[in-house]
Design a protein around this motif. Structure first.
Motif, PDB file in Angstrom:
ATOM      1  N   LEU A   1       0.731  -1.378  -0.180  1.00 42.94           N
ATOM      2  CA  LEU A   1       0.130   0.108  -0.150  1.00 42.94           C
ATOM      3  C   LEU A   1       0.925   1.223   0.070  1.00 42.94           C
TER       4      LEU A   1
ATOM      5  N   PHE B   1      -0.782   2.558  -5.768  1.00 43.32           N
ATOM      6  CA  PHE B   1      -2.028   3.565  -6.061  1.00 43.32           C
ATOM      7  C   PHE B   1      -2.042   3.957  -7.355  1.00 43.32           C
TER       8      PHE B   1
ATOM      9  N   TYR C   1      -6.831  -7.439  -5.451  1.00 42.87           N
ATOM     10  CA  TYR C   1      -7.328  -5.994  -5.114  1.00 42.87           C
ATOM     11  C   TYR C   1      -7.759  -5.009  -6.166  1.00 42.87           C
TER      12      TYR C   1
ATOM     13  N   PHE D   1      -9.067  -0.018  -0.742  1.00 50.43           N
ATOM     14  CA  PHE D   1      -8.668  -0.979  -1.620  1.00 50.43           C
ATOM     15  C   PHE D   1      -9.748  -2.218  -1.192  1.00 50.43           C
TER      16      PHE D   1
ATOM     17  N   LEU E   1      -3.072   6.261   2.532  1.00 52.34           N
ATOM     18  CA  LEU E   1      -2.339   5.070   2.167  1.00 52.34           C
ATOM     19  C   LEU E   1      -1.465   4.359   3.243  1.00 52.34           C
TER      20      LEU E   1
ATOM     21  N   GLN F   1      -1.813   0.923   5.242  1.00 49.56           N
ATOM     22  CA  GLN F   1      -0.941  -0.173   5.352  1.00 49.56           C
ATOM     23  C   GLN F   1      -0.650  -0.356   6.813  1.00 49.56           C
TER      24      GLN F   1
END
Length: 350
Positions: A109, A114, A147, A180, A298, A302
């Motif tokens: 991540l 992304f 994902y 995600f 993000l 994570q």
């Protein structure tokens, strides 16, 4: 790269994206082979996924690696077009429907993934990214997950760009779960492959011994905790940047209010009307700069994933320890009863 129009058939335009990803066994072997080869060189593997869309199922039938090293976008596009042409000549599905990437302990991540996934989904809405974990797979547990970016975050990026604002995230109620979305995976073998596997099971059966009660935690838990600490440090630094940005905005607002009050006092002393809203907007045409939110979202996602991994691993380890303690307690009780019975038999003989 294919577009959504290439995938749409009659009645497909308004339907939701595929809800399941079906992989051929060949695709799984191709991904594992390349990831393991590059892992021995200390590199991460990436590549393209080809397939087709059937009803609510995204079927992936072929995978091939991307160019290694630093390449330009033009070189990558030329390579992909050449590979698609060769696959089409061989009668293999050549429509790019996603990509794959190797990531140790689920560390994927980040901004690079992304932005890449957003580009794939902008071209083909059903595109997915397959994340392969070589460490967990080497321990006997195939770790391959699919994902896709959620529809809320896709709409925000289309509206505000990759540097979406905090206000947009707040209004759309984006959280780590909706960033995600995990898509279920199903691995399908042909009838010939199933027949071969059945024959191999008869010829060379696998041993029945399984280390289900292995109490060693190896270094997985330690590595996940270390990654979690790094993620928390990064999250704290991003929060500090956000706090400094908010303080800067407050100073700018105070300066603007002070300037407007001074202007109004001067106009009032001259007997002129106060500044209107349009005049104030003309004095300050530039709006307040908004803070970018992508990195902190993000990083939070994570960190959340690291916590889930640690929770799952700890729960399994605790269950094994409790089972082992129960077995050990019963073993001690049975041993004590056995020794007591022997003493009772020995005493009358004496």
């Amino acid at each position: 790269m294919a577009t959504r129009r290439d995938l749409d058939g009659p009645g497909r335009a308004d339907e939701s994206p595929a809800q399941i990803v079906q992989l051929n066994a060949l695709v799984v072997m191709q991904i594992i082979k390349q990831c393991e080869e590059l892992r021995s060189l200390g590199e991460h593997a990436e590549g393209y996924l080809c397939g087709l869309l059937e009803a609510e199922r995204l079927e992936i039938t072929y995978a091939y690696p991307s160019l290694r090293g630093e390449t330009t976008d033009q070189e990558a596009d030329d390579y992909s077009d050449e590979m698609n042409r060769r696959l089409r000549q061989q009668g293999i599905d050549n429509m790019v429907v996603g990509w794959y990437k190797s990531a140790v302990f689920g560390s994927f991540l980040n901004r690079e993934v992304f932005e890449a996934q957003y580009a794939y989904q902008s071209a083909v809405e059903e595109s997915v990214v397959l994340i392969y974990d070589p460490v967990r797979t080497s321990q006997g547990l195939l770790t391959l997950k699919a994902y896709r970016l959620g529809p809320e975050i896709m709409n925000i990026v289309k509206k505000d760009g990759l540097e979406f604002s905090m206000e947009s995230v707040r209004q759309a109620k984006i959280n780590v779960e909706t960033l995600f979305q995990e898509i279920p995976i199903r691995i399908k073998n042909s009838h010939f492959v199933n027949a071969m596997l059945s024959e191999l099971e008869v010829i060379a059966p696998s041993p029945n011994k399984r280390p289900f009660l292995d109490l060693s935690t190896s270094n997985i838990l330690e590595k996940n905790v270390g990654l979690l600490l790094e993620g928390v440090d990064h999250l704290l630094s991003e929060n500090a940047k956000l706090t400094n940005h908010q303080k800067r905005i407050q100073r700018l607002q105070s300066d603007r209010i002070r300037i407007v009050q001074r202007k109004n006092a001067q106009r009032q002393a001259k007997g002129e009307p106060l500044l209107t809203e349009d005049e104030i907007n003309q004095m300050f045409p530039r709006p307040f700069p908004d803070s970018p939110r992508a990195d902190i979202v993000l990083t939070a996602a994570q960190v959340s994933q690291y916590c889930d991994k640690i929770g799952q691993f700890s729960a399994q380890s605790l269950s094994k320890m409790q089972m082992a303690e129960a077995l050990q307690g019963k073993l001690k009780d049975s041993s004590a009863a056995f020794v007591s019975a022997i003493h009772k038999e020995v005493q009358p003989n004496q």
